[in-house]
Write a protein that holds these residues in place. Structure first.
Motif, short mmCIF file in Angstrom:
data_model
loop_
_atom_site.label_atom_id
_atom_site.label_comp_id
_atom_site.label_asym_id
_atom_site.label_seq_id
_atom_site.Cartn_x
_atom_site.Cartn_y
_atom_site.Cartn_z
N ASP A 1 0.91 -1.47 0.01
CA ASP A 1 0.23 -0.27 -0.37
C ASP A 1 0.52 1.30 0.36
N ASN A 2 2.04 1.26 0.19
CA ASN A 2 2.78 2.33 -0.20
C ASN A 2 3.26 2.14 -1.48
N SER A 3 2.66 3.36 -2.41
CA SER A 3 2.63 4.06 -3.61
C SER A 3 4.57 3.97 -3.76
N THR A 4 5.04 5.13 -3.16
CA THR A 4 6.80 5.32 -3.37
C THR A 4 7.25 3.74 -3.28
N LEU A 5 7.27 2.51 -2.02
CA LEU A 5 8.22 1.82 -2.44
C LEU A 5 7.55 0.31 -2.96
N SER A 6 6.93 0.95 -3.93
CA SER A 6 6.29 0.16 -4.65
C SER A 6 6.51 -0.05 -6.46
N LEU A 7 6.77 1.90 -6.29
CA LEU A 7 7.46 1.98 -7.51
C LEU A 7 9.15 2.25 -7.67
N LEU A 8 9.76 2.16 -6.37
CA LEU A 8 11.43 1.80 -6.30
C LEU A 8 11.04 0.55 -6.49
N LEU A 9 10.78 -0.90 -5.78
CA LEU A 9 10.25 -2.13 -6.26
C LEU A 9 10.29 -2.66 -7.70
N TYR B 1 11.58 -8.69 -14.56
CA TYR B 1 11.03 -9.89 -14.15
C TYR B 1 9.55 -8.40 -14.76
N GLU B 2 8.30 -8.48 -14.87
CA GLU B 2 6.68 -7.84 -15.18
C GLU B 2 6.20 -7.91 -13.96
N LEU B 3 6.05 -6.54 -13.25
CA LEU B 3 5.32 -6.19 -12.29
C LEU B 3 4.14 -6.24 -12.62
N LEU B 4 3.58 -6.51 -11.73
CA LEU B 4 2.26 -6.24 -11.27
C LEU B 4 1.89 -5.48 -9.85
N ILE B 5 0.97 -4.83 -9.52
CA ILE B 5 1.16 -3.64 -8.65
C ILE B 5 -0.17 -3.91 -7.85
N ALA B 6 -0.54 -4.15 -6.40
CA ALA B 6 -2.11 -4.47 -5.96
C ALA B 6 -1.63 -3.14 -4.87
N LYS B 7 -2.62 -2.36 -4.84
CA LYS B 7 -2.32 -1.82 -3.67
C LYS B 7 -3.53 -2.10 -2.42
N ASP B 8 -3.45 -3.15 -2.34
CA ASP B 8 -3.75 -4.08 -2.19
C ASP B 8 -4.66 -5.33 -1.36
N GLY B 9 -4.69 -6.05 -0.23
CA GLY B 9 -5.28 -7.67 -0.16
C GLY B 9 -6.57 -8.01 -1.41
N ASN B 10 -7.62 -6.86 -1.74
CA ASN B 10 -8.34 -7.22 -2.96
C ASN B 10 -7.48 -7.74 -3.62
N GLU B 11 -7.29 -6.42 -4.48
CA GLU B 11 -6.72 -6.17 -5.98
C GLU B 11 -5.44 -7.04 -5.75
N ALA B 12 -4.74 -8.12 -4.67
CA ALA B 12 -3.85 -8.81 -4.58
C ALA B 12 -4.99 -10.51 -4.84
N ILE B 13 -5.61 -10.39 -4.70
CA ILE B 13 -6.03 -11.79 -5.33
C ILE B 13 -6.83 -11.93 -6.13
#
Length: 121
Positions: free
Chosen positions: A11-19, A28-40
């Protein structure tokens, strides 16, 4: 060769973008989910090769994501969990649910890359 797909639930967008930047640099191809619902949803629709998830997220936690992955979907996709310091109990729960690895925040993106490569070999 097709790129390995990694789902990052954070849920931390700064960390998400860095990673995302760091892991895409590794091919690698990256998919980003902001929370667990999106992740599932992503797990069901995209079938990622590896899942990186924060334990503490809005709506559905990283623990619930792992539980859903292992128990409902019956998948053995490797999972690396992140957690802030002082959440030992959560980390133990994550391992009991089937997490493969753990990294305490803040962590080194370079170390993460090494752990990701190890799990995707």
């Amino acid at each position: 060769m097709t790129k390995k797909k990694i789902l990052l639930a954070e849920d931390n967008s700064t960390l998400s973008l860095l990673l995302k930047f760091r892991l895409e640099k590794e091919g690698y191809e990256l998919l980003i989910a902001k929370d667990g619902n999106e992740a599932i949803s992503f797990i069901i629709s995209e079938n990622p090769d590896l899942i990186l998830t924060d334990i503490m997220m809005p709506f559905v936690s990283g623990l619930e994501v792992i539980s859903h992955l292992r128990l409902k979907l019956n998948l053995d996709t490797p999972v690396i969990v992140f957690s802030s310091a002082g959440q030992e109990e959560m980390v133990l729960k994550a391992f009991n649910l089937g997490a493969n690895d753990f990294m305490a925040k803040p962590f080194s993106p370079n170390e993460l890359v090494i752990r990701v490569k190890r799990l995707l070999m």
